[in-house]
Motif scaffolding. Structure first.
Motif, mmCIF file in Angstrom:
data_model
loop_
_atom_site.group_PDB
_atom_site.id
_atom_site.type_symbol
_atom_site.label_atom_id
_atom_site.label_comp_id
_atom_site.label_asym_id
_atom_site.label_seq_id
_atom_site.Cartn_x
_atom_site.Cartn_y
_atom_site.Cartn_z
ATOM 1 N N LEU A 28 -12.936 -3.924 16.354
ATOM 2 C CA LEU A 28 -12.678 -5.005 15.408
ATOM 3 C C LEU A 28 -12.570 -4.470 13.987
ATOM 4 N N ARG A 29 -13.466 -3.546 13.633
ATOM 5 C CA ARG A 29 -13.395 -2.950 12.286
ATOM 6 C C ARG A 29 -12.076 -2.226 12.081
ATOM 7 N N GLN A 30 -11.637 -1.481 13.115
ATOM 8 C CA GLN A 30 -10.410 -0.701 12.965
ATOM 9 C C GLN A 30 -9.187 -1.595 12.840
ATOM 10 N N CYS A 31 -9.101 -2.627 13.689
ATOM 11 C CA CYS A 31 -7.911 -3.481 13.605
ATOM 12 C C CYS A 31 -7.890 -4.233 12.282
ATOM 13 N N LEU A 32 -9.047 -4.606 11.753
ATOM 14 C CA LEU A 32 -9.085 -5.273 10.451
ATOM 15 C C LEU A 32 -8.711 -4.308 9.326
ATOM 16 N N ALA A 33 -9.164 -3.059 9.433
ATOM 17 C CA ALA A 33 -8.816 -2.074 8.407
ATOM 18 C C ALA A 33 -7.315 -1.806 8.396
ATOM 19 N N LEU A 34 -6.721 -1.681 9.576
ATOM 20 C CA LEU A 34 -5.283 -1.424 9.655
ATOM 21 C C LEU A 34 -4.479 -2.646 9.225
ATOM 22 N N ALA A 35 -4.957 -3.844 9.605
ATOM 23 C CA ALA A 35 -4.285 -5.060 9.160
ATOM 24 C C ALA A 35 -4.371 -5.204 7.645
ATOM 25 N N THR A 36 -5.490 -4.787 7.061
ATOM 26 C CA THR A 36 -5.630 -4.808 5.605
ATOM 27 C C THR A 36 -4.636 -3.855 4.958
ATOM 28 N N GLU A 37 -4.454 -2.684 5.572
ATOM 29 C CA GLU A 37 -3.454 -1.738 5.062
ATOM 30 C C GLU A 37 -2.056 -2.352 5.114
ATOM 31 N N ALA A 38 -1.762 -3.058 6.202
ATOM 32 C CA ALA A 38 -0.465 -3.724 6.308
ATOM 33 C C ALA A 38 -0.314 -4.805 5.245
ATOM 34 N N ALA A 39 -1.371 -5.598 5.042
ATOM 35 C CA ALA A 39 -1.329 -6.656 4.021
ATOM 36 C C ALA A 39 -1.154 -6.054 2.629
ATOM 37 N N ASN A 40 -1.851 -4.955 2.368
ATOM 38 C CA ASN A 40 -1.715 -4.293 1.067
ATOM 39 C C ASN A 40 -0.314 -3.716 0.886
ATOM 40 N N GLY A 41 0.379 -3.467 1.998
ATOM 41 C CA GLY A 41 1.761 -3.017 1.936
ATOM 42 C C GLY A 41 2.752 -4.154 1.797
ATOM 43 N N GLY A 42 2.253 -5.364 1.633
ATOM 44 C CA GLY A 42 3.112 -6.515 1.380
ATOM 45 C C GLY A 42 3.469 -7.334 2.598
ATOM 46 N N ALA A 43 2.872 -7.043 3.752
ATOM 47 C CA ALA A 43 3.215 -7.772 4.971
ATOM 48 C C ALA A 43 2.853 -9.250 4.855
ATOM 49 N N THR A 44 3.749 -10.086 5.342
ATOM 50 C CA THR A 44 3.526 -11.532 5.429
ATOM 51 C C THR A 44 3.074 -11.921 6.835
ATOM 52 N N LEU A 45 3.614 -11.214 7.837
ATOM 53 C CA LEU A 45 3.296 -11.448 9.239
ATOM 54 C C LEU A 45 2.903 -10.109 9.853
ATOM 55 N N ILE A 46 1.694 -10.043 10.426
ATOM 56 C CA ILE A 46 1.150 -8.811 10.989
ATOM 57 C C ILE A 46 0.899 -9.021 12.474
ATOM 58 N N VAL A 47 1.324 -8.062 13.294
ATOM 59 C CA VAL A 47 1.167 -8.157 14.735
ATOM 60 C C VAL A 47 0.299 -6.995 15.225
ATOM 61 N N LEU A 48 -0.789 -7.334 15.924
ATOM 62 C CA LEU A 48 -1.673 -6.350 16.546
ATOM 63 C C LEU A 48 -1.366 -6.272 18.039
ATOM 64 N N PRO A 49 -1.825 -5.212 18.728
ATOM 65 C CA PRO A 49 -1.520 -5.085 20.150
ATOM 66 C C PRO A 49 -2.267 -6.096 21.032
ATOM 67 N N GLU A 50 -1.877 -6.112 22.288
ATOM 68 C CA GLU A 50 -2.562 -6.854 23.348
ATOM 69 C C GLU A 50 -4.021 -6.376 23.441
ATOM 70 N N LEU A 51 -4.944 -7.317 23.665
ATOM 71 C CA LEU A 51 -6.364 -6.998 23.862
ATOM 72 C C LEU A 51 -6.860 -6.020 22.801
ATOM 73 N N SER A 52 -6.492 -6.294 21.546
ATOM 74 C CA SER A 52 -6.721 -5.335 20.470
ATOM 75 C C SER A 52 -8.177 -5.212 20.067
ATOM 76 N N ASN A 53 -9.019 -6.155 20.479
ATOM 77 C CA ASN A 53 -10.421 -6.089 20.090
ATOM 78 C C ASN A 53 -11.318 -5.529 21.180
ATOM 79 N N CYS A 54 -10.773 -5.282 22.396
ATOM 80 C CA CYS A 54 -11.684 -4.978 23.514
ATOM 81 C C CYS A 54 -11.192 -3.893 24.458
#
Length: 295
Positions: A28-54
């Motif tokens: 969960l920490r990793q997917c949030l950190a990477l999603a934050t990097e995407a958001a900081n890169g200007g992303a409006t819509l961010i897609v994570l993988p299947e079963l990304s938390n488990c």
């Protein structure tokens, strides 16, 4: 050049979530950190993988239950809701959903104002059939301020009906959440693309829809993953590169979602929508769950 009607920066995140309850917090920490990097890169819509938390390959049905959580009240969805609110973005993410005594391979869509909706995977792959119940949500398309968003999960892309039904309901973009696994060779062509890359490109091409496909990498309980995440334009071609098979990556694409609502006429005689033989087959392939569809 006319200004974009619905300008969106899309991002897909490719990383290595690991199965095992001891890894849940780190995933969960990793997917949030990477999603934050995407958001900081200007992303409006961010897609994570299947079963990304488990992670993916559970050891037993009890193990699958130990990795599951409720939607939207579970800790992962609540963390994703907080993230989307903080960064004012839309997020599609995959998890193992528990609903009573049933488990579903689920993707959720979350926006700046909270939980929007979910899709439960319709087509289960291999051992998933031992843990999950086949999805019962149909193929929902969600209206948002940035456009109409549909979702599919991994094995679904091998069934052309899924992308067709989503597109016929007016999806501007399909978020494709994946754990594409290694299968018997050949796995990649000389360009480094896997079959799932081409299926994604084909589905985007024949349905005039954008597809943002996030896959995963790494090894897990003797299984390996293909990577190859991509963002396909509504003409089918990747926007930018196709991700590697083995590296953590974040891809971006700046697109105008309104282009998916055009009626592309390739020449004076051929048009994909007009040429459909709905006198020989149902306009929506028999699917009738969405209120926007003709009755």
């Amino acid at each position: 050049m006319n200004p974009a009607t619905s300008s969106v920066r899309v991002s897909v995140v490719q990383f290595d979530p690991q199965v095992g309850t001891e890894h849940r917090n780190a995933n969960l920490r990793q997917c949030l950190a990477l999603a934050t990097e995407a958001a900081n890169g200007g992303a409006t819509l961010i897609v994570l993988p299947e079963l990304s938390n488990c992670g993916y390959f559970f050891a037993s049905r009890q193990d699958a239950f130990d990795h599951a959580e409720a939607v939207p009240s579970g800790r992962s969805v609540q963390a994703w809701i907080e993230f989307a609110s903080l960064h004012r973005v839309y997020l599609a993410a995959g998890l193992n959903e528990r609903d009573g005594m049933q488990l579903f391979n689920t993707s959720v869509l979350i926006g700046p104002n909270g939980f929007i909706g979910k899709y439960r995977k319709a087509h289960l792959w291999n051992l998933e059939k031992l843990w999950f119940t086949p999805g019962d949500t149909g193929f929902p398309v969600f209206d948002t301020p940035i456009g109409r968003i549909g979702m599919l999960i991994c094995w679904d892309i091998w069934f052309p009906e899924v992308a067709r039904i989503l597109s016929q309901q007016g999806a501007d973009i399909i978020c494709s959440l994946n754990n594409w696994v290694w299968t018997p060779p050949p796995l990649f062509d000389e360009a480094g693309k896997c079959m799932a890359s081409y299926l994604t490109m084909t589905a985007a091409h024949v349905n005039n829809v954008f597809i943002a496909a996030a896959s995963r990498i790494g090894e897990e309980r003797d299984s390996r993953y293909l990577g190859c995440s991509l963002i396909a334009g509504n003409n089918g071609w990747p926007i930018g590169k196709v991700a590697s098979a083995n590296r953590q990556e974040i891809l971006f694409a700046d697109i105008d979602l309104s282009h998916a609502r055009s009626a592309p006429i390739w020449n004076s005689l051929n048009d994909l929508q007009r040429d459909r033989r709905i006198d020989l087959y149902d306009q929506t392939l028999g699917y009738a769950k969405h209120p926007a569809l003709p009755r």
